[in-house]
Write a protein that holds these residues in place. Structure first.
Motif, PDB file in Angstrom:
ATOM      1  N   UNK A  57       0.723  -1.229   0.139  1.00 29.01           N
ATOM      2  CA  UNK A  57       0.053   0.005   0.084  1.00 29.01           C
ATOM      3  C   UNK A  57       0.895   1.292   0.020  1.00 29.01           C
ATOM      4  N   UNK A  58       0.383   2.214  -0.775  1.00 27.36           N
ATOM      5  CA  UNK A  58       1.256   3.491  -0.583  1.00 27.36           C
ATOM      6  C   UNK A  58       1.246   4.108   0.650  1.00 27.36           C
ATOM      7  N   UNK A  77       0.821   7.065   1.140  1.00 27.41           N
ATOM      8  CA  UNK A  77      -0.160   8.019   1.235  1.00 27.41           C
ATOM      9  C   UNK A  77      -1.237   7.643   2.247  1.00 27.41           C
ATOM     10  N   UNK A  78      -1.362   6.444   2.536  1.00 27.95           N
ATOM     11  CA  UNK A  78      -2.414   5.954   3.767  1.00 27.95           C
ATOM     12  C   UNK A  78      -1.961   6.520   5.013  1.00 27.95           C
ATOM     13  N   UNK A 107      -1.685   9.619   5.718  1.00 28.03           N
ATOM     14  CA  UNK A 107      -2.552  10.697   5.831  1.00 28.03           C
ATOM     15  C   UNK A 107      -3.784  10.483   6.635  1.00 28.03           C
ATOM     16  N   UNK A 108      -4.632   9.322   6.052  1.00 27.86           N
ATOM     17  CA  UNK A 108      -5.715   9.199   6.869  1.00 27.86           C
ATOM     18  C   UNK A 108      -5.633   8.542   8.208  1.00 27.86           C
ATOM     19  N   UNK A 126      -4.784  11.322  10.293  1.00 20.42           N
ATOM     20  CA  UNK A 126      -6.153  12.039  10.476  1.00 20.42           C
ATOM     21  C   UNK A 126      -7.164  11.384  11.458  1.00 20.42           C
ATOM     22  N   UNK A 127      -7.127   9.928  11.391  1.00 24.82           N
ATOM     23  CA  UNK A 127      -8.050   9.344  12.264  1.00 24.82           C
ATOM     24  C   UNK A 127      -7.616   9.443  13.969  1.00 24.82           C
ATOM     25  N   UNK A 171      -5.695  11.657  14.830  1.00 19.57           N
ATOM     26  CA  UNK A 171      -5.956  13.037  15.670  1.00 19.57           C
ATOM     27  C   UNK A 171      -7.289  13.075  16.150  1.00 19.57           C
ATOM     28  N   UNK A 172      -8.072  12.691  15.193  1.00 21.39           N
ATOM     29  CA  UNK A 172      -9.598  12.939  15.465  1.00 21.39           C
ATOM     30  C   UNK A 172      -9.981  11.952  16.820  1.00 21.39           C
ATOM     31  N   UNK A 194      -8.590  13.598  19.785  1.00 22.98           N
ATOM     32  CA  UNK A 194      -9.304  14.817  20.334  1.00 22.98           C
ATOM     33  C   UNK A 194     -10.475  14.206  20.763  1.00 22.98           C
ATOM     34  N   UNK A 228     -11.665  14.729  24.777  1.00 21.60           N
ATOM     35  CA  UNK A 228     -12.745  15.257  25.141  1.00 21.60           C
ATOM     36  C   UNK A 228     -13.685  14.361  26.128  1.00 21.60           C
TER      37      UNK A 228
END
Lengths: 518, 234
Positions: free
Chosen positions: A20-21, A23-24, A26-27, A30-31, A33-34, A37, A41
């Motif tokens: 797999x590239x 680039x994965x 990144x998500x 993001x996941x 980070x989400x 958070x 919270x």
């Protein structure tokens, strides 16, 4: 330049790579980070609590903060009507790590601008809007549902001091926040009051700050220091008040009698009587009073419950009850007066008692000897203006002998007729004697005498008249008197002439008249 | 999806094809089928060399198709979708006044602005900040899915959609700019202050990631699935 047509070359398809590239990332990032958070919270979410308030005035979901010592510790997230529609239920999300604050006796109240007699508070909320304030309790068991206070508590829990319970029959001008004075220094406040369940009195809770709370001992007296205490004595008026503020908003004062100052401080929530005034507070407290019945054979008009019972001017008790009784057997009506007697007020201190001694027996001996010496109860007039009566014990040496039956219930003490009653009796006898005088006969005699006197006077007047007539200028008596006097004058003149002649001619007496002389 | 345009457009397309079929003899074929490479920058067709070459005209690196376009686009779209959730749930703006600090999410801002008089502004915020990012993500997902399934319908619309998404991309940052400018300008301590919230970071990430996704998507893929038989009978 047209190209010759060729066979189509094989189609190149980009190779599918198994790996797999990159680039994965990144998500994934993001996941992550989400998720991070979200986790923070969730972790940052403290406990959610509900607070019941009477009204949501000034409260706003999502805006209103819960503060403790000026620090935001929670946010109101929702406000809804309570199930019974009588109040509102506010849901508050607290900050993390506040679980330990949320215990059973933690208190919440809405800070709004409030103006009461004693203080003005919450003016800042005019600008900032209302907020909910929290006062952390000291209990151990955590709680999530609270009932908000309608009025702010007077004393925060972090203020050292002790609260005491004061029993009173009448609230007077007390209110939450009313100051408590010790030697005119404000040392505490009234924190609340409630009517006793049976409605017979009130329980006032007063808080005394440290270090002044150690001046409250079990012997301390509390009294209403509201307003002015004007008393009149032989030296004139005296006005007592705690402070100008207490005149306006009332107050409570306390003091410990000097004789009992050495006692240890009273514990939390010790109960005290709240007296009407200082004088009442400083009377010796009634411990185990002796209940006595006095039967007076006279009117007790003017004798009220609470009237003093005095022994030669010293109060030794008070009237508890005045009522009429009908003896069922004899149908005789009597007016018994129930009084409470306090042996200690006679200055009798049962302090040097041997352990074997019975204070009751000593008291009985005391009273027996007093009765034997002629001590009797008597109604006396306390004030001629108001007609108020009081009961006085005094020594009447010539009173009929009497004794107390200690087994009777209630105890009957011998009485003597009141002083005023004696006065009335003597007045009555005087009146009776006056009644027995023959006033009618005396009156008749006087009338006769007056008639005779009248006649005497008229005859005297007649005599005087005739006397007047006698000496009138035209009366014959006067005329004759005048002529008589003239005759006398002449006669006197003749005699004088004779005298003169004889002076000059004394011989004439012998020779007679001479011719020459003629 | 995919049925947009309706029958009328298809009719025009058919007519066009008929016209084309009547006139044009060479069918439109993807360059890749001929073994040529098109330059993305200047559109020059060239024969590929042994290695990956550069455009002889403008020097742009040449490839038949963007390297792993689908995969990379998916990655960015998924990342954008992931970031879209906190972007909408976290506050983007924290307004501190004397009444305390009030965090506002985008949706709360929309609701706050919604009033009989201020609804246009509210609508602008709603469209620019909530609908457009989600529309972009959905559009990209649609393009990816159709390309992967080898769908041949509405190719022209899909290209147009792609171009629209590309065009909008850079404007999505307006929100972020407004927010940061507001935060910088409204600093009336101690009366009032505005601070950007954590949601703004995610919102910016959504915008950047969708732009990256658009950038990594190769619109030529749309045509790859187009059957070459289309023109055989022409």
């Amino acid at each position: 330049m047209p190209e010759p047509v060729e066979l189509p070359s094989s189609r190149t398809v980009p190779k599918k790579e198994r790996r797999p590239s990159l680039v994965w990332i990144v998500p994934v990032v993001a996941a992550l980070a989400g998720a991070w958070v979200a986790v923070t919270r969730v972790l940052a979410e403290g406990p959610t609590i509900t607070i019941d308030f009477r009204s949501a005035e000034g409260l706003e979901a999502g805006k209103t903060k819960v503060r403790y010592n000026g620090v935001d510790v929670g946010t109101m997230t929702a406000i809804r009507l309570s199930d019974d529609h009588l109040g509102v239920v506010a849901t508050v999300r607290m900050e993390p790590k506040t679980e330990s604050f949320l215990v059973a006796d933690t208190r919440f109240w809405v800070v709004r601008p409030r103006i009461s007699g004693a203080n003005i508070s919450g003016l800042g909320t005019l600008i900032s809007g209302a907020y909910v304030r929290m006062d952390i309790g000291q209990a151990r068991d955590e709680q999530r549902a609270f009932v908000g206070l309608e009025t702010p508590p007077i004393v925060m829990r972090d203020v050292p001091g002790r609260s005491f319970v004061l029993k009173t029959s009448d609230l007077g001008s007390l209110d939450s926040g009313t100051p408590v004075f010790y030697r005119r220094l404000q040392v505490g406040e009234v924190v609340g009051y409630e009517l006793d369940p049976d409605g017979s009195g009130l329980t006032v809770k007063a808080f005394v700050q440290a270090p002044y709370d150690r001046y409250v001992t079990s012997a301390t007296r509390f009294w209403h220091a509201s307003g002015l205490d004007v008393s009149m004595s032989a030296t004139g008026f005296s006005v007592q008040t705690q402070s100008l503020m207490s005149i306006l908003i009332g107050g409570i004062a306390f003091e410990t009698p000097v004789a009992e100052a050495a006692l240890p401080p009273a514990g939390e929530n010790t109960s005290f009587l709240l007296h009407r005034d200082r004088a009442e507070a400083f009377r010796a407290p009634e411990r185990n009073p002796l209940e006595v019945r006095l039967v007076f054979k006279q009117s007790v008009r003017g004798l009220a419950a609470g009237a003093p019972v005095e022994f030669r001017g010293i109060q030794v008790g008070q009237v508890v009850e005045v009522g009429a009784e009908v003896d069922v057997k004899t149908l005789a009506i009597s007016v018994p007066v129930k009084i409470h007697l306090e042996g200690a007020r006679f200055g009798v201190r049962f302090t040097d008692l041997d352990p074997g001694d019975d204070p009751t027996a000593i008291r009985r001996r005391l009273w027996d000897s007093l009765i034997a010496h002629g001590v009797r109860a008597q109604l006396r007039s306390g004030s001629l203006l108001t007609g108020a009566l009081f009961v006085a014990f005094d020594v009447f040496p010539d009173a009929a002998p009497a004794s107390i039956d200690w087994n009777a219930k209630p105890l009957d003490f011998p009485t003597v007729p009141g002083a005023l009653e004696g006065l009335e009796a003597s007045l009555a006898s005087i009146v009776r004697k006056i009644d027995q005088l023959p006033l009618q006969a005396i009156g008749d005699d006087v009338a006769k005498a007056l008639v005779q006197l009248d006649q005497t006077l008229s005859s005297a007047r007649g005599a005087l008249d005739s006397a007047g007539k006698l000496v009138a200028p035209s009366s014959p008596l006067a005329t004759e008197l005048t002529t008589t006097l003239q005759e006398v004058t002449r006669a006197a003149r003749a005699i004088r002439v004779l005298g003169d002649y004889l002076e000059r001619h004394p011989e004439a007496l012998l020779r007679g008249k001479s011719g020459e002389a003629r | 999806m995919g049925r947009r345009g309706g029958a009328k457009r298809r009719g025009t397309r058919r007519a066009r094809r008929r016209r084309r079929g009547a006139v044009v003899t060479t069918a439109p074929v993807a360059a890749i089928q001929r073994g040529w490479q098109s330059c993305e920058a200047c559109g020059l067709l060239s024969r590929p060399g042994a290695d990956a070459g550069a455009c002889p005209r403008c020097g742009e690196e040449l490839a038949f198709r963007k390297h792993r376009s689908i995969e990379r686009t998916w990655a960015f779209v998924i990342a954008a979708a992931v970031c879209y959730v906190p972007a909408n749930l976290l506050p983007v703006m924290v307004t501190t006044t004397a009444a305390g600090s009030a965090p506002d999410t985008i949706m709360e801002g929309v609701i706050l602005l919604w009033s009989p008089t201020g609804w246009p502004l509210s609508l602008i915020v709603l469209i620019a900040s909530i609908m457009i990012p989600s529309a972009k993500i959905l559009a990209l997902v649609y393009l990816l899915v159709t390309v992967q399934r080898g769908s041949v319908a509405n190719n022209a619309e899909r290209v147009r959609l792609f171009r629209t998404v590309e065009l909008i991309g850079r404007w999505s940052m307006v929100d972020v700019f407004v927010d940061t400018f507001t935060a910088a300008l409204v600093q009336l301590q101690p009366l009032m202050a505005v601070e950007p919230g954590p949601g703004l970071l995610f919102f910016a990430a959504v915008v950047v990631l969708t732009m990256l996704a658009v950038e990594s998507f190769d619109p030529r893929l749309i045509w790859d699935a187009a059957p070459s038989e289309e023109v055989v009978h022409a």
